[in-house]
Design a protein around this motif. Structure first.
Motif, PDB file in Angstrom:
ATOM      1  N   GLN A  10      41.665 -25.510  37.302  1.00  0.00           N
ATOM      2  CA  GLN A  10      40.827 -24.548  37.341  1.00  0.00           C
ATOM      3  C   GLN A  10      39.588 -24.781  38.250  1.00  0.00           C
ATOM      4  O   GLN A  10      39.209 -23.949  38.982  1.00  0.00           O
ATOM      5  N   VAL A  11      38.670 -26.067  37.974  1.00  0.00           N
ATOM      6  CA  VAL A  11      37.783 -26.338  38.679  1.00  0.00           C
ATOM      7  C   VAL A  11      38.144 -26.521  40.219  1.00  0.00           C
ATOM      8  O   VAL A  11      37.411 -26.076  41.097  1.00  0.00           O
ATOM      9  N   GLN A  12      39.059 -27.304  40.597  1.00  0.00           N
ATOM     10  CA  GLN A  12      39.732 -27.208  41.815  1.00  0.00           C
ATOM     11  C   GLN A  12      39.765 -25.817  42.550  1.00  0.00           C
ATOM     12  O   GLN A  12      39.472 -25.505  43.597  1.00  0.00           O
ATOM     13  N   ARG A  13      40.581 -24.994  41.851  1.00  0.00           N
ATOM     14  CA  ARG A  13      40.667 -23.502  42.437  1.00  0.00           C
ATOM     15  C   ARG A  13      39.350 -22.820  42.748  1.00  0.00           C
ATOM     16  O   ARG A  13      39.063 -22.149  43.764  1.00  0.00           O
ATOM     17  N   GLN A  79      40.185 -37.933  52.611  1.00  0.00           N
ATOM     18  CA  GLN A  79      41.116 -37.145  51.960  1.00  0.00           C
ATOM     19  C   GLN A  79      40.531 -37.404  50.569  1.00  0.00           C
ATOM     20  O   GLN A  79      40.235 -38.391  49.964  1.00  0.00           O
ATOM     21  N   TRP A  80      40.256 -36.053  49.986  1.00  0.00           N
ATOM     22  CA  TRP A  80      39.537 -35.979  48.912  1.00  0.00           C
ATOM     23  C   TRP A  80      40.356 -36.199  47.616  1.00  0.00           C
ATOM     24  O   TRP A  80      41.357 -35.942  47.432  1.00  0.00           O
ATOM     25  N   PRO A  81      39.480 -37.301  46.648  1.00  0.00           N
ATOM     26  CA  PRO A  81      40.428 -37.592  45.455  1.00  0.00           C
ATOM     27  C   PRO A  81      40.542 -36.392  44.396  1.00  0.00           C
ATOM     28  O   PRO A  81      39.413 -36.081  43.862  1.00  0.00           O
ATOM     29  N   GLY A  82      42.024 -36.114  44.058  1.00  0.00           N
ATOM     30  CA  GLY A  82      42.083 -35.011  43.146  1.00  0.00           C
ATOM     31  C   GLY A  82      41.428 -35.295  41.817  1.00  0.00           C
ATOM     32  O   GLY A  82      41.057 -34.446  40.894  1.00  0.00           O
ATOM     33  N   GLN A  83      41.611 -36.599  41.470  1.00  0.00           N
ATOM     34  CA  GLN A  83      40.902 -36.969  39.924  1.00  0.00           C
ATOM     35  C   GLN A  83      39.567 -36.748  39.769  1.00  0.00           C
ATOM     36  O   GLN A  83      39.003 -36.706  38.793  1.00  0.00           O
ATOM     37  N   SER A  84      38.893 -36.551  41.148  1.00  0.00           N
ATOM     38  CA  SER A  84      37.436 -36.314  40.835  1.00  0.00           C
ATOM     39  C   SER A  84      37.123 -35.274  39.837  1.00  0.00           C
ATOM     40  O   SER A  84      35.948 -35.123  39.589  1.00  0.00           O
ATOM     41  N   PHE A  85      37.927 -34.189  39.813  1.00  0.00           N
ATOM     42  CA  PHE A  85      37.600 -32.738  39.032  1.00  0.00           C
ATOM     43  C   PHE A  85      37.949 -33.148  37.771  1.00  0.00           C
ATOM     44  O   PHE A  85      37.743 -32.165  36.733  1.00  0.00           O
ATOM     45  N   HIS A  86      38.453 -34.130  37.235  1.00  0.00           N
ATOM     46  CA  HIS A  86      38.814 -34.488  36.003  1.00  0.00           C
ATOM     47  C   HIS A  86      37.379 -34.781  34.912  1.00  0.00           C
ATOM     48  O   HIS A  86      36.550 -35.839  35.756  1.00  0.00           O
ATOM     49  N   LEU A  87      37.461 -34.629  34.083  1.00  0.00           N
ATOM     50  CA  LEU A  87      36.292 -34.941  32.946  1.00  0.00           C
ATOM     51  C   LEU A  87      36.579 -36.569  32.563  1.00  0.00           C
ATOM     52  O   LEU A  87      37.584 -37.057  32.621  1.00  0.00           O
ATOM     53  N   LEU A  88      35.378 -37.210  32.458  1.00  0.00           N
ATOM     54  CA  LEU A  88      35.688 -38.687  32.041  1.00  0.00           C
ATOM     55  C   LEU A  88      36.129 -38.743  30.689  1.00  0.00           C
ATOM     56  O   LEU A  88      36.294 -37.776  29.904  1.00  0.00           O
ATOM     57  N   TYR A 116      23.477 -48.315  26.126  1.00  0.00           N
ATOM     58  CA  TYR A 116      22.729 -47.742  24.901  1.00  0.00           C
ATOM     59  C   TYR A 116      23.719 -48.087  23.721  1.00  0.00           C
ATOM     60  O   TYR A 116      24.678 -47.875  23.697  1.00  0.00           O
ATOM     61  N   ASN A 117      23.113 -48.500  22.589  1.00  0.00           N
ATOM     62  CA  ASN A 117      23.741 -48.181  21.233  1.00  0.00           C
ATOM     63  C   ASN A 117      23.734 -46.843  20.577  1.00  0.00           C
ATOM     64  O   ASN A 117      22.775 -46.089  20.803  1.00  0.00           O
ATOM     65  N   ASP A 118      24.585 -46.902  19.574  1.00  0.00           N
ATOM     66  CA  ASP A 118      24.585 -45.456  18.782  1.00  0.00           C
ATOM     67  C   ASP A 118      23.334 -45.037  18.058  1.00  0.00           C
ATOM     68  O   ASP A 118      22.987 -43.939  17.970  1.00  0.00           O
ATOM     69  N   ASN A 119      22.569 -46.362  17.507  1.00  0.00           N
ATOM     70  CA  ASN A 119      21.681 -46.091  16.932  1.00  0.00           C
ATOM     71  C   ASN A 119      20.158 -45.823  17.545  1.00  0.00           C
ATOM     72  O   ASN A 119      19.023 -46.134  17.179  1.00  0.00           O
ATOM     73  N   ASP A 120      20.352 -45.995  19.032  1.00  0.00           N
ATOM     74  CA  ASP A 120      19.131 -46.049  19.764  1.00  0.00           C
ATOM     75  C   ASP A 120      18.427 -44.780  19.855  1.00  0.00           C
ATOM     76  O   ASP A 120      19.041 -43.688  20.203  1.00  0.00           O
ATOM     77  N   ASP A 121      17.088 -44.902  19.635  1.00  0.00           N
ATOM     78  CA  ASP A 121      16.303 -43.439  19.543  1.00  0.00           C
ATOM     79  C   ASP A 121      16.145 -43.010  21.168  1.00  0.00           C
ATOM     80  O   ASP A 121      16.247 -43.703  21.919  1.00  0.00           O
ATOM     81  N   GLY A 122      16.041 -41.656  21.357  1.00  0.00           N
ATOM     82  CA  GLY A 122      15.878 -41.171  22.686  1.00  0.00           C
ATOM     83  C   GLY A 122      17.144 -41.257  23.601  1.00  0.00           C
ATOM     84  O   GLY A 122      16.992 -41.307  24.625  1.00  0.00           O
ATOM     85  N   THR A 123      18.323 -40.999  22.833  1.00  0.00           N
ATOM     86  CA  THR A 123      19.642 -41.224  23.458  1.00  0.00           C
ATOM     87  C   THR A 123      20.345 -39.924  23.092  1.00  0.00           C
ATOM     88  O   THR A 123      20.230 -39.405  21.891  1.00  0.00           O
ATOM     89  N   GLU A 124      21.379 -39.657  23.754  1.00  0.00           N
ATOM     90  CA  GLU A 124      22.498 -38.615  23.406  1.00  0.00           C
ATOM     91  C   GLU A 124      23.760 -38.958  24.149  1.00  0.00           C
ATOM     92  O   GLU A 124      23.765 -39.551  25.136  1.00  0.00           O
ATOM     93  N   LEU A 125      24.702 -38.234  23.584  1.00  0.00           N
ATOM     94  CA  LEU A 125      26.162 -38.281  24.329  1.00  0.00           C
ATOM     95  C   LEU A 125      26.222 -37.067  25.134  1.00  0.00           C
ATOM     96  O   LEU A 125      25.997 -35.954  24.931  1.00  0.00           O
ATOM     97  N   VAL A 126      26.705 -37.445  26.263  1.00  0.00           N
ATOM     98  CA  VAL A 126      27.219 -36.216  27.494  1.00  0.00           C
ATOM     99  C   VAL A 126      28.579 -36.765  27.753  1.00  0.00           C
ATOM    100  O   VAL A 126      29.079 -38.029  27.981  1.00  0.00           O
ATOM    101  N   ARG A 127      29.155 -35.586  28.455  1.00  0.00           N
ATOM    102  CA  ARG A 127      30.498 -35.828  29.045  1.00  0.00           C
ATOM    103  C   ARG A 127      30.427 -34.973  30.503  1.00  0.00           C
ATOM    104  O   ARG A 127      30.130 -33.875  30.406  1.00  0.00           O
ATOM    105  N   VAL A 128      30.922 -35.781  31.638  1.00  0.00           N
ATOM    106  CA  VAL A 128      30.745 -35.073  32.903  1.00  0.00           C
ATOM    107  C   VAL A 128      32.172 -35.382  33.770  1.00  0.00           C
ATOM    108  O   VAL A 128      32.855 -36.100  33.237  1.00  0.00           O
ATOM    109  N   ARG A 129      32.124 -34.605  34.901  1.00  0.00           N
ATOM    110  CA  ARG A 129      33.287 -34.747  35.559  1.00  0.00           C
ATOM    111  C   ARG A 129      32.837 -36.062  36.398  1.00  0.00           C
ATOM    112  O   ARG A 129      31.737 -36.282  36.689  1.00  0.00           O
ATOM    113  N   ARG A 130      33.773 -36.411  37.357  1.00  0.00           N
ATOM    114  CA  ARG A 130      33.581 -37.583  38.077  1.00  0.00           C
ATOM    115  C   ARG A 130      32.795 -36.910  39.377  1.00  0.00           C
ATOM    116  O   ARG A 130      32.571 -37.908  40.231  1.00  0.00           O
TER     117      ARG A 130
END
Length: 638
Positions: A10-13, A79-88, A116-130
């Motif tokens: 869908q992202v590629q489209r 040649q554009w890598p198609g896997q770049s549209f995938h989420l990590l 960073y470790n899970d208990n580090d202050d001032g951090t958060e989890l994010v998920r992005v595409r390549r």
């Protein structure tokens, strides 16, 4: 980088629709390669099979252009890598905006942060595409050079924040946050992807890509160039004129900024105080760091201070000491208020009690509030603004903490520049002596609780330096930095212990060490020495020897009374003359309806049970004017 609910197809489209629909929107995307740099690719599109013609090796494959056009207006096709549209495959823990800002300031030579470790202050989890779409306004910046994620943060992301575009550009900000963060799995950023393949281009592929280029940049289409030359020349003329006017306006603005005088920022009196503190005879001799901090825009002043601190501490014996710049310290420097308001006000002036250990999340929140208040973001609450400028005094709980506090004070004395290095050198020597004596300090005997020894030592340094800062800024004559001989006195047992006042202990939260004062009944004076309607006789008569208590020194003794201190004239003889009417009454104290304490202010010492002990406080030069006049007229041997 966003829309993680969409499938890669869908992202590629959506990307292809930008090129293949009637809107024909030019696009640009980022990839992070193993060289650690962000590379910009434009005009991602697929090679569509051509009806009625034989198939080609390129059919339905994705291609893009790498960077800018080459000098001959040709292009590098990849040649554009198609896997770049995938989420990590997983979420990545990254620093918050404030955490990344602070980390870059603290480690300016590092290009990557984390992991960073899970208990580090001032951090958060994010998920992005390549890969990440680049908004059009930032495409020129990424085409100009292949940036490190750190450079992208300090330029592109800073521009986004300056223009309040954080919400619209959140996918790009998150992508750069992941790009700048080491992954605990890969050891580099989880976004790193191999360099795309450069195909062996034939005529079919070249013509297809050239048509996209000419469609987006019609000036490159030779079939219509002649018809557009006049218009292009006119547009270039307008652009040149606009650029020239903009550069002239910017040059005028910079010239005007350089002409802003230091006096217009802090006032003439403060400039004179700075010159005295720095042993400068002209304003041009003032240290550039201090001047730059004051002249910088409000939103940049804290950064200027942090950069200066990071540079200064490299020359000390503790170059790795943590020393975050705080707004209360900035205000002290900016307003040239380096001495304490009074001897108990340990949370004012350039006091080591306020230069405590970093507080982690508290300091990060402090930095965020400062950025919001002065960086054009959302306004903080009144409570946040008040807390931002309020210094907090912290008691050292161990000798190493006390040494660190004094070391930070030493670092701040670099503020005075090359012409006044005595404070810096002597505080450095004191820290070295302190460290060498740590083992002996555990063996000494004290009247106060031994746990208070680090606090007593820091207070000793604070009082000595505060008096120096006050006199140095006030008087045009040469003022020598005091000899810090506490440890020399301790080694020979020479009256080294200084009692910490209850007010100081209370301010430091050490109320369990505050002793309840005894209140002995004062002996009644003979009728000839009594005075009705006054808390004490006009001469400030002291109690008999049996009830005078302990000797107390005036830690802020003003040198204007030094001539009277050296005279062989006792305060008792003067008080006797006041009580018999031979001399006029002393000036009234600013603390209570009674006379000023003559001994405390003119001799520099008195007793704790003095009837005028409420007047054992610090006075300004202006407040001392009445007592100085009295002494000039009445302080005589005869």
């Amino acid at each position: 980088a966003g829309n993680d609910f969409l499938a890669p197809a869908q992202v590629q489209r959506l990307v292809l629709d930008c090129q293949q629909t009637n809107s024909r929107i030019p696009t640009a995307f980022l990839l992070l390669h193993p060289d650690g740099l962000l590379h910009c690719y434009v005009q991602v599109d697929s090679f569509a099979p051509r009806a009625g013609l034989p198939p080609t090796p390129w059919d339905n494959q994705l291609f893009a252009q790498k960077g800018e056009l080459l000098p001959d207006n040709s292009m590098t096709i990849i040649q554009w890598p198609g896997q770049s549209f995938h989420l990590l495959q997983r979420q990545i823990r990254v620093g918050s905006i404030a955490t990344i800002d602070e980390s870059i300031l603290a480690a300016p030579n590092e290009n990557m942060l984390g992991p960073y470790n899970d208990n580090d202050d001032g951090t958060e989890l994010v998920r992005v595409r390549r890969t990440c779409y680049v908004p059009p306004s930032f495409v020129p910046a990424f085409l100009a050079t292949n940036m490190t994620p750190k450079l992208a943060w300090t330029t592109v992301v800073q521009s986004i924040r300056d223009n309040n575009q954080e919400v619209a550009c959140k996918p790009l900000i998150d992508f750069i946050r992941v790009a700048i963060t080491r992954s605990e799995v890969e050891g580099e950023s989880a976004l790193s992807i191999a360099v795309p393949t450069v195909p062996l281009v034939d005529g079919d592929l070249y013509r297809a890509r050239r048509s996209i280029l000419e469609r987006d940049f019609p000036v490159l289409n030779q079939r219509i160039v002649q018809g557009q030359q006049a218009d292009i020349a006119h547009q270039l003329h307008l652009m040149t004129q606009e650029n020239r006017e903009r550069h002239e306006a910017e040059a005028a603005r910079k010239a005007a900024a350089k002409e802003v005088s230091l006096e217009s920022k802090v006032g003439g009196t403060k400039v004179i105080m700075m010159m005295r503190l720095c042993n400068a005879t002209t304003e041009d001799q003032l240290p550039s760091e201090w001047v730059n901090i004051i002249k910088a825009p409000k939103k940049n002043q804290l950064d200027e201070l942090q950069f200066a601190i990071n540079d200064w501490k490299e020359d000390t014996q503790d170059p790795d000491i943590e020393f975050p710049a705080r707004t209360s310290l900035l205000e002290t420097i900016r307003l040239v208020n380096l001495h304490m308001a009074d001897t108990n006000a340990i949370d004012t002036g350039l006091s080591p009690f306020t230069l405590s250990q970093p507080k982690g999340r508290v300091d990060r929140d402090h930095l965020s509030t400062y950025s919001a208040l002065y960086g054009g973001g959302s306004a903080p609450s009144t409570a946040d603004a008040n807390a931002l400028h309020r210094a907090v005094a912290i008691a050292p709980t161990a000798h190493h903490e006390a040494i660190s506090m004094i070391r930070r004070l030493q670092i701040m004395c670099r503020l005075f520049g090359e012409n006044n290095q005595d404070p810096y050198n002597q505080l450095g020597a004191f820290c070295s002596k302190y460290r060498s004596m740590e083992g002996q300090l555990d063996q000494i005997e004290m009247d106060q609780a031994k746990e208070l020894l680090p606090t007593m030592i820091v207070r000793y340094v604070t009082l000595q330096c505060s008096r120096y800062f006050r006199d140095k800024a006030k008087f045009p004559r040469n003022i020598e930095f005091p000899v810090l001989d506490l440890f020399d006195k301790l080694e020979v047992g020479d009256n080294w212990e200084q009692k910490i006042p209850s007010a100081v202990l209370t301010k430091l939260g050490l109320t369990n060490y505050v002793r309840t004062p005894r209140n002995p009944i004062a002996p009644r004076l003979p009728p000839s020495q009594q005075s009705e309607g006054r808390p004490a006789p006009p001469g400030g008569s002291a109690l008999p020897d049996s009830a005078r208590g302990e000797r107390i020194l005036n830690p802020t003794f003003d040198s204007m009374f030094s001539p009277f201190k050296e005279m062989n004239v006792s305060c008792k003889s003067l008080r006797d003359k006041i009580n018999t009417g031979l001399l006029p009454d002393l000036p009234v104290s600013k603390k209570y309806d009674g006379p000023m304490c003559l001994a405390y202010h003119t001799k520099g010492l008195c007793m704790t049970n003095c009837r005028c002990n409420q007047d054992h406080v610090s006075y300004s030069a202006e407040e001392y004017s009445t007592l100085k006049t009295w002494c000039d007229n009445n302080f005589r041997i005869a």
